[in-house]
Design an enzyme around this catalytic site. Sequence first.
Site, PDB file in Angstrom:
ATOM      1  N   GLU A 436      88.656  10.246 120.402  1.00 19.09           N
ATOM      2  CA  GLU A 436      87.565  11.220 120.287  1.00 19.09           C
ATOM      3  C   GLU A 436      86.937  11.529 121.644  1.00 19.09           C
ATOM      4  OE1 GLU A 436      84.962   9.766 117.221  1.00 19.09           O
ATOM      5  OE2 GLU A 436      86.480   9.972 115.663  1.00 19.09           O
ATOM      6  N   GLU A 514      92.873   7.765 112.317  1.00 19.54           N
ATOM      7  CA  GLU A 514      91.642   7.187 111.758  1.00 19.54           C
ATOM      8  C   GLU A 514      91.251   7.978 110.528  1.00 19.54           C
ATOM      9  OE1 GLU A 514      88.804   6.019 114.743  1.00 19.54           O
ATOM     10  OE2 GLU A 514      87.126   6.638 113.494  1.00 19.54           O
TER      11      GLU A 514
END
Length: 822
Positions: A436, A514
């Site tokens: 991220e 994820e």
Amino acid sequence: MEKRKHYMPIFGNRLILLVTTVVLICNAAIAGVEGQSRRVLNFNAGWSFRLDAETDYKNSTADYSDWRNLDLPHDWSIEMPFDSLSPGRSGTAYLPGGVGWYKKAFALSDADRQKRLYIVFGGIYENSEIWINDVYLGHRPNGYVPIVYDLTDHVYKNGVSNVITVKVNNSQQPNSRFYTGSGIYRDVKLVFTEDVAIAYNGSFITTPLINEDEATVHASFEITNYALREQGNITVETRIHDPEGCIVARKVTPEIFTKKQKVTVVEQEIEVPSPQLWSTDRPVLYRAVTVLRKGKRELDRYETVFGIRSFVFDVKNGFSINGQPMKIRGVCLHSDLGALGMAFNRSAAIRQLQIMKDMGVNGIRTSHNPAASEFLDLCDEMGFIVMNETFDVWKHHKNPFDYHLYWDAWHERDFADHIKRDRNHPSLFVWCLGNEAQEQWHDPGLGESIPRRLAAIVDSLDGTRPTTIASNEMSLDNPVLMSTAVDLIGYNYNHGKWPTFPEDHPGRKFIVTESTSALASRGQYDLVPIDTMRIWPTRWDIPFDGGNSDKSISAYDHVHTPWGSTHEESLRLFEAYPHISGMYVWTGFDYLGEPTPYTWPARSSYFGIVDLAGFPKDVYYLYQSVWTDKDVLHLLPHWNWHQGDTVDVVAYYNNADEVELFVNGISKGRKTKEKNKLHVRWRVPYQAGSLTAVAYQDGIEMRRATRQTAGEAVRLVIKNREDTLDVGNHELAFLEVVAVDLEGNEVPCFNDWVEVETKVGGTVVATDNGNPTDGTSFQSLKRKAYNGKLLVVVKGNKGDDKIAVMAHAKGLRSGIRQLVVE
């Protein structure tokens, strides 16, 4: 194996061996004395420690006689009180950092004085500075990568004690989004070698060709020469040992020539007959024992553990290993070990991994940093597909004092050290280059160049495994997501886009890096219909002021974050589409820090399928029913309510076509799973007594599960899987304390204070209960149970032959458990 161009670093000469000899000798040793040329010494015991940000103790003559004596690994933050004003805030579990100092004195033996000497730190968090006898060895900001220093020219060799000093500076907070711990929290070793030896992490073994008859093992070794002159006539011999200890292949490279102060790379190709393949179900490990000799003198003996396996990621069909299709059914794990903090312990890690294995997990993502090398050893031995991650942060920050401060100066070296440490692990299948990253939104230039540079480093030092990046911005304008430098596109969340991936990214391979981010407190159930979906918080960027007043979260799998989903929703989608090669659920265990959606006094996460103490939540059995062939019938919730309550009853099951529910022997109907559902549900009025589910296949009863209304608690019971404890391997015992009624039924709502102690040896290391809001110190011997359970972690001491652990609660008979110390 993923086909990629393979680049090998060149350090001086490169030699290719031409002659192969295949032999089969069991339990044989190569000529020479084992350990004579290389010695690795565990250096964990007997350190002195002081927490002090004001005084400089780097001088070797500084008085440390009144410092605390301890053994490593050590995390001082986990020993501190929780503090709502801690500068790391909720991300670091409201536990402080600070500045800590470690010292240790040691003298060299007569035999070791002629050797080269290195010190290897597995991990120091963070900003470590190290001295030996007042000589400054260096500074390393990164808290997760291995740190190695050459002590040879700086140690006393006349019997005088040497003093090593380590300063650890974790005072700049916040520097992480999750708990990091503080201190020398992984193993420390001393390594003694000759002047001519294989370099630290200087072996690299691959298996480029595999068939039923044989496997080609390619072995590369970096040989260092610190002698005063060039060294010739060196022989390099490698023998391959199979799992039974038999030597199944051998190769000798004669007449190696090494220049002084240079590194020579020697490459060998060895054919292993009838290879046994590494897999998640049968994780077969080989050992390559490499010996350097000059004449009859042994210069070095170096062991490399590896596995033989092939794998492919395919655009349409996902992942396969050794020619067999397989879904990577994974979880993300942080490095903390719950109540033990970051201090690595092998038995604690085994416990975590075995709990995951029993659930059906075959993959681990080391989020979001390098795990301990010993953790990957366990993944090799137990059979997990590891996605290995190095960075949570690149150039742009997530916290004021995080790794972005060191990116320019350190990221290439840190990444290279991580790759070289881990590249021989057969459990390692994917390199994850980042998580991220802020460059997805804030810097298109770096978002394009950083993935390309990191992938090139992987190619140069490994080149046998694919790369991915965990992205959570799905825009086709996202340069990180769209980078062609990486092999697998990785999605964090965005489950609604999984089915259309082939159309959105034609020709690309896909993995879910994820998923889910569902929330639950173990054993906690809100009396609302389970199809009442709750999104907590309502948005990631708005502070949350809702939820339950006690900061609990219902465990019915009906609460999740706005970026995530329920467990069942993501699990169903993942299993439905073959192009999804794998999924790593956030998270396998609750972890310290990030208590989303709450803040103080909540100090640990609610994301885990298993709570912080290692007790499974109900959704554990959802996964087990889908991911294993074990017979599963799990019934929830408990059956201790109030007259007049209406309760949703849920069953997770497999290997049956329908389930019937009984309340006190009266049927509430048979149900089968509806389309797109992985559970069955009844809504029934509560009546004290028994709640029983019976699973049928073709009308024949297969199994049953019962929840009994428990009476008042009358005594404590201590449970444990094993009643032995290996002190030599620093093994810990993880004991579960429960309260039972007169009939022996566990009392699910028991939340009273429990006090624990050891008799006849042993030490209580930590206690926990899985409650994310419990502010009691993990070292406390007195703690409340949480929803019927308490964890006690015990170690044995040298000289113990047995340990008695006792648990006491007011008004109840005490519980006792005997452990035999080995």
